[in-house]
Design an enzyme around this catalytic site. Structure first.
Site, PDB file in Angstrom:
ATOM      1  N   ASP A  98      98.746 122.107  48.534  1.00 29.07           N
ATOM      2  CA  ASP A  98      99.006 121.014  47.373  1.00 29.07           C
ATOM      3  C   ASP A  98      99.272 121.958  46.011  1.00 29.07           C
ATOM      4  O   ASP A  98      98.256 122.505  45.325  1.00 29.07           O
ATOM      5  CB  ASP A  98      97.715 120.262  47.267  1.00 29.07           C
ATOM      6  CG  ASP A  98      97.861 118.725  46.876  1.00 29.07           C
ATOM      7  OD1 ASP A  98      97.232 117.847  47.164  1.00 29.07           O
ATOM      8  OD2 ASP A  98      98.867 118.773  45.964  1.00 29.07           O
ATOM      9  N   ASP A 199     102.132 117.626  43.536  1.00 28.66           N
ATOM     10  CA  ASP A 199     101.484 116.441  42.787  1.00 28.66           C
ATOM     11  C   ASP A 199     102.227 115.607  41.875  1.00 28.66           C
ATOM     12  O   ASP A 199     102.618 116.729  40.784  1.00 28.66           O
ATOM     13  CB  ASP A 199     100.115 116.970  42.326  1.00 28.66           C
ATOM     14  CG  ASP A 199      99.247 115.954  41.876  1.00 28.66           C
ATOM     15  OD1 ASP A 199      98.772 115.200  42.590  1.00 28.66           O
ATOM     16  OD2 ASP A 199      98.750 116.227  40.693  1.00 28.66           O
ATOM     17  N   GLU A 254     105.297 114.156  45.523  1.00 24.45           N
ATOM     18  CA  GLU A 254     104.643 112.845  45.289  1.00 24.45           C
ATOM     19  C   GLU A 254     105.261 112.184  44.039  1.00 24.45           C
ATOM     20  O   GLU A 254     105.490 112.836  42.799  1.00 24.45           O
ATOM     21  CB  GLU A 254     103.092 112.746  45.082  1.00 24.45           C
ATOM     22  CG  GLU A 254     102.461 111.679  44.798  1.00 24.45           C
ATOM     23  CD  GLU A 254     101.168 111.714  44.131  1.00 24.45           C
ATOM     24  OE1 GLU A 254     100.964 112.728  43.236  1.00 24.45           O
ATOM     25  OE2 GLU A 254     100.182 111.005  44.464  1.00 24.45           O
ATOM     26  N   HIS A 330      94.144 110.496  50.525  1.00 23.49           N
ATOM     27  CA  HIS A 330      93.148 110.552  49.657  1.00 23.49           C
ATOM     28  C   HIS A 330      93.041 109.518  48.625  1.00 23.49           C
ATOM     29  O   HIS A 330      91.671 109.659  48.017  1.00 23.49           O
ATOM     30  CB  HIS A 330      92.854 111.989  49.291  1.00 23.49           C
ATOM     31  CG  HIS A 330      93.994 112.379  48.547  1.00 23.49           C
ATOM     32  ND1 HIS A 330      95.312 112.611  48.885  1.00 23.49           N
ATOM     33  CD2 HIS A 330      93.773 112.870  47.093  1.00 23.49           C
ATOM     34  CE1 HIS A 330      95.973 112.947  47.932  1.00 23.49           C
ATOM     35  NE2 HIS A 330      95.010 113.120  46.738  1.00 23.49           N
ATOM     36  N   ASP A 331      94.053 108.835  48.275  1.00 26.64           N
ATOM     37  CA  ASP A 331      94.260 108.131  47.061  1.00 26.64           C
ATOM     38  C   ASP A 331      94.242 106.686  47.177  1.00 26.64           C
ATOM     39  O   ASP A 331      94.310 105.759  46.414  1.00 26.64           O
ATOM     40  CB  ASP A 331      95.462 108.399  46.069  1.00 26.64           C
ATOM     41  CG  ASP A 331      95.632 110.027  45.492  1.00 26.64           C
ATOM     42  OD1 ASP A 331      96.497 110.241  45.118  1.00 26.64           O
ATOM     43  OD2 ASP A 331      94.340 110.123  45.159  1.00 26.64           O
TER      44      ASP A 331
HETATM   45  O1  TEU Z   1      97.895 111.188  42.216  1.00 26.13           O
HETATM   46  C1  TEU Z   1      98.890 110.745  41.420  1.00 26.13           C
HETATM   47  C2  TEU Z   1      98.658 109.300  41.085  1.00 26.13           C
HETATM   48  O2  TEU Z   1      99.517 108.368  40.742  1.00 26.13           O
HETATM   49  C3  TEU Z   1      97.332 108.665  41.300  1.00 26.13           C
HETATM   50  O3  TEU Z   1      96.932 108.291  39.961  1.00 26.13           O
HETATM   51  C4  TEU Z   1      97.190 107.549  42.307  1.00 26.13           C
HETATM   52  O4  TEU Z   1      98.431 106.779  42.081  1.00 26.13           O
HETATM   53  C5  TEU Z   1      96.077 106.857  41.837  1.00 26.13           C
HETATM   54  O5  TEU Z   1      95.135 107.403  41.892  1.00 26.13           O
HETATM   55  C6  TEU Z   1      95.994 105.490  43.036  1.00 26.13           C
HETATM   56  O6  TEU Z   1      94.871 104.687  42.967  1.00 26.13           O
HETATM   57  C7  TEU Z   1      98.013 112.340  42.298  1.00 26.13           C
HETATM   58  C8  TEU Z   1      96.780 113.037  43.504  1.00 26.13           C
HETATM   59  O7  TEU Z   1      97.174 112.648  44.465  1.00 26.13           O
HETATM   60  C9  TEU Z   1      95.450 112.262  42.798  1.00 26.13           C
HETATM   61  O8  TEU Z   1      94.546 112.592  43.773  1.00 26.13           O
HETATM   62  C10 TEU Z   1      95.189 112.802  41.611  1.00 26.13           C
HETATM   63  O9  TEU Z   1      94.042 112.434  40.939  1.00 26.13           O
HETATM   64  C11 TEU Z   1      96.432 112.845  40.377  1.00 26.13           C
HETATM   65  O10 TEU Z   1      97.625 112.826  40.923  1.00 26.13           O
HETATM   66  C12 TEU Z   1      96.080 113.703  39.220  1.00 26.13           C
HETATM   67  O11 TEU Z   1      96.562 114.995  39.690  1.00 26.13           O
END
Ligand code: TEU
Ligand code: CA
Length: 556
Positions: A98, A199, A254, A330-331
């Site tokens: 990542d 990311d 992403e 994970h999000d």
């Molecule tokens: O997430 C990108 C992002 O837009 C997140 O804010 C996500 O859309 C949101 O949390 C949805 O609820 C990436 C990573 O996957 C995330 O885990 C990180 O917190 C974020 O970037 C900052 O690095």
């Protein structure tokens, strides 16, 4: 391997801190992953995507990196990583790291130096601006609440952080920053790593002059406004030319708020930038009617909207780019709870239905740890059960500060949409702490681990795991699944998701009943020669039972 092996692959995503603890400190670690590689190999996955494992103060569970070239001691040592990489490669499993380079941790040496004054070596590594009329330079909001700007008295300037205060955005306009990122990539690629998940990579090029966002100003609209900046193609092309093109890699960017047209710019067959993107359209449907609340809602999923979104991406990229295929990560909340039905009667059926619906599409499927077990949301009821910075921050901002929603309602929204749902420990067996750890884990396991766990699932031939295994095998065996074109059917049907895939002389029909009702649909499937896969033990032709999904091979 051809350079296009990413098109034939299935990726298994591991959230290391919640996967397997091997040294009884309650935190998942790299040695624990190594112990479980055979389980992942048996599922049929080709690639493992590891969420960040670098040195980090963990304000955002590793998405705030303080040292890109060393392993977070919570997860083990560099030797543990190299063992994991070697064992994975032995099992023909590739490892995707990542890469979080839109921002670093505020504990990174670059930022510690940069914040001291406006003349040091790293002064221009981040995005610093003078106050405007004594205030923040513009009205941008951070994704985890509050302003996207924080003032540093010693430097007499604000710095930009699209996420938490502890995640200062890097200044990609600065060639030194780009070269430093390219060196980080080479460091891991030269170790034998097989690629990167990047990311929020479409945030690295900021709008010229950093102008205000027009109304309504929420964290989400700020991100939409900033995404896909005017130099993004240039930066990604330079990254590809200088680094990625020199290795045989898999890359996924992403890209919050990107459209199929955007994705083609970055993953187009001649774009030489990224292999594919993670887009957010299908996981951002049914927003809260009160736009101030952004993603926080408990609206039901509208199947017609879901189909329209997924169909738009299938058709939009067909022959022009490449899709990633995912229901959760994970999000995101757990797929079976959000898009299926996690009630005991329908949980397994709907988890398998969702798997069929997604894995029969064109693109690279991503399986998030536990999805193959039908793991569910935590169904949390109190604020104390949440640990994620995003969940906790927005509860306090909306309920305590802005007072725009009451506690009970916000707790419902959190239960439905929080990232915490996906971060409870992997459920391996019905022993203490679900077999994840022999001590109290950093985060409590989902209470249902005694019923839903890998040991139970692997002993049941009709389980979600073996359904995923069949789907992955079907993808590996058939070009029509990997490369077939996509044809939507009955887009307005709000009960059944039906589509066709065509390749050379073959077609397949995919049918998924997204409801708990029996429905009848006649697409002439009785003339289809072979039932390739289904989630019931028999086939009743035009009758689709609750959450029934099946795939037919078309006779000529
Ligand atoms: O997430 C990108 C992002 O837009 C997140 O804010 C996500 O859309 C949101 O949390 C949805 O609820 C990436 C990573 O996957 C995330 O885990 C990180 O917190 C974020 O970037 C900052 O690095
Ligand atoms: Ca551990």
């Amino acid at each position: 391997m051809t350079k296009q092996w990413f098109k034939d692959s299935v990726v298994y995503q591991i959230y290391p801190m919640s996967f397997q603890d091997s040294n009884n400190d309650g935190i998942g670690d790299l040695a624990g992953i190594t112990q479980r590689l055979q389980y992942i190999h048996n599922l049929g996955a080709d690639v493992i995507w590891l969420n960040p494992i670098y040195v980090s103060p963990n304000k955002d569970n590793g998405y705030d990196i303080a040292d890109y070239r060393n392993i977070n001691p919570n997860y083990g040592t560099m030797q543990d990583f190299e063992d994991l990489l070697q064992q994975a490669h032995r099992l023909d499993l590739k490892i995707m790291m990542d890469l979080v380079v839109n921002h670093t941790s505020d504990q990174h040496v670059w930022f510690k130096e940069s914040r001291k004054n406006q003349t040091n070596e790293y002064a221009n590594y981040y995005i610093w601006r003078d106050p405007v009329d004594g205030h923040e330079p513009n009205n941008w909001l951070a994704a985890f609440g509050g302003s996207a700007w924080t003032y540093v008295p010693e430097r007499k300037q604000y710095y930009l952080h699209m996420f938490a205060e502890g995640q200062p955005d890097l200044n990609w306009e600065n060639l030194e920053v780009r070269e430093a990122v390219f060196d980080i990539e080479r460091f891991w690629l030269d170790k034998g790593v097989d690629g990167f998940r990047m990311d929020v990579i479409n945030l690295i090029s900021k709008p010229e002059g950093l102008p205000d966002v027009t109304e309504p100003v929420t964290a989400g609209t700020t991100m939409d406004f900033v995404a896909d900046g005017h130099r993004l193609n240039e930066f990604l092309r330079q990254m590809n030319d200088e680094v990625l093109s020199k290795y045989d890699t898999i890359t996924v960017g992403e890209m919050p708020s990107s459209t199929p047209e955007d994705a083609i710019k970055y993953t187009g067959l001649d774009s030489h930038e990224l292999n594919m993107v993670f887009q957010f359209e299908h996981v951002s449907l049914s927003p809260n009617p009160d736009v101030r609340l952004g993603k926080w809602n408990d609206e039901p999923i509208n199947l017609v909207e879901l189909k329209a979104s997924l169909n738009r991406w299938q058709i939009g990229l067909d022959g022009k780019g490449w899709n990633s295929l995912y229901w959760n990560n994970h999000d995101q909340p757990r797929a079976v709870s959000r898009f299926g039905n996690d009630q005991p009667e329908f949980r397994v059926l709907s988890a398998k239905m969702l798997a069929t619906t997604l894995h029969m599409m064109q693109g690279t499927p991503y399986v998030y740890q536990g999805e193959e077990l039908g793991m569910t949301n935590g169904h949390f009821e109190s604020l104390e059960q949440y640990e994620d910075i995003e969940s906790v921050n927005f509860y306090h901002e909306f309920v305590d500060e802005q007072k725009i929603v009451d506690s009970a309602t916000m707790l419902k929204y959190l239960a439905n949409m929080s990232r915490d749902n996906a971060r409870t420990p992997m459920q391996w067996n019905n022993q203490q702490n679900a077999g994840f750890s022999n001590v109290t884990p950093w985060y409590a396991p989902n209470k249902n681990y005694t019923a839903i766990n890998a040991e139970n699932v692997l002993s049941d031939n009709d389980s979600v795991y073996y359904h995923y295994q069949k789907l992955i095998q079907l993808r590996h065996d058939s070009e029509i699944v990997r490369y077939g074109t996509f044809e939507a059917i009955d887009s307005e049907d709000n009960q059944v998701y039906a589509y066709l895939r065509h390749y050379k002389e073959q077609s397949v029909l995919v049918l998924s009943n997204f409801t708990d009702k029996v429905v009848t649909r006649d697409y002439g499937q009785t003339k289809f020669s072979e039932l390739l896969i289904n989630n019931y033990l028999d086939d009743q032709g035009t009758i689709l039972r609750p959450y029934e999904s099946k795939v037919y091979l078309l006779t000529k």
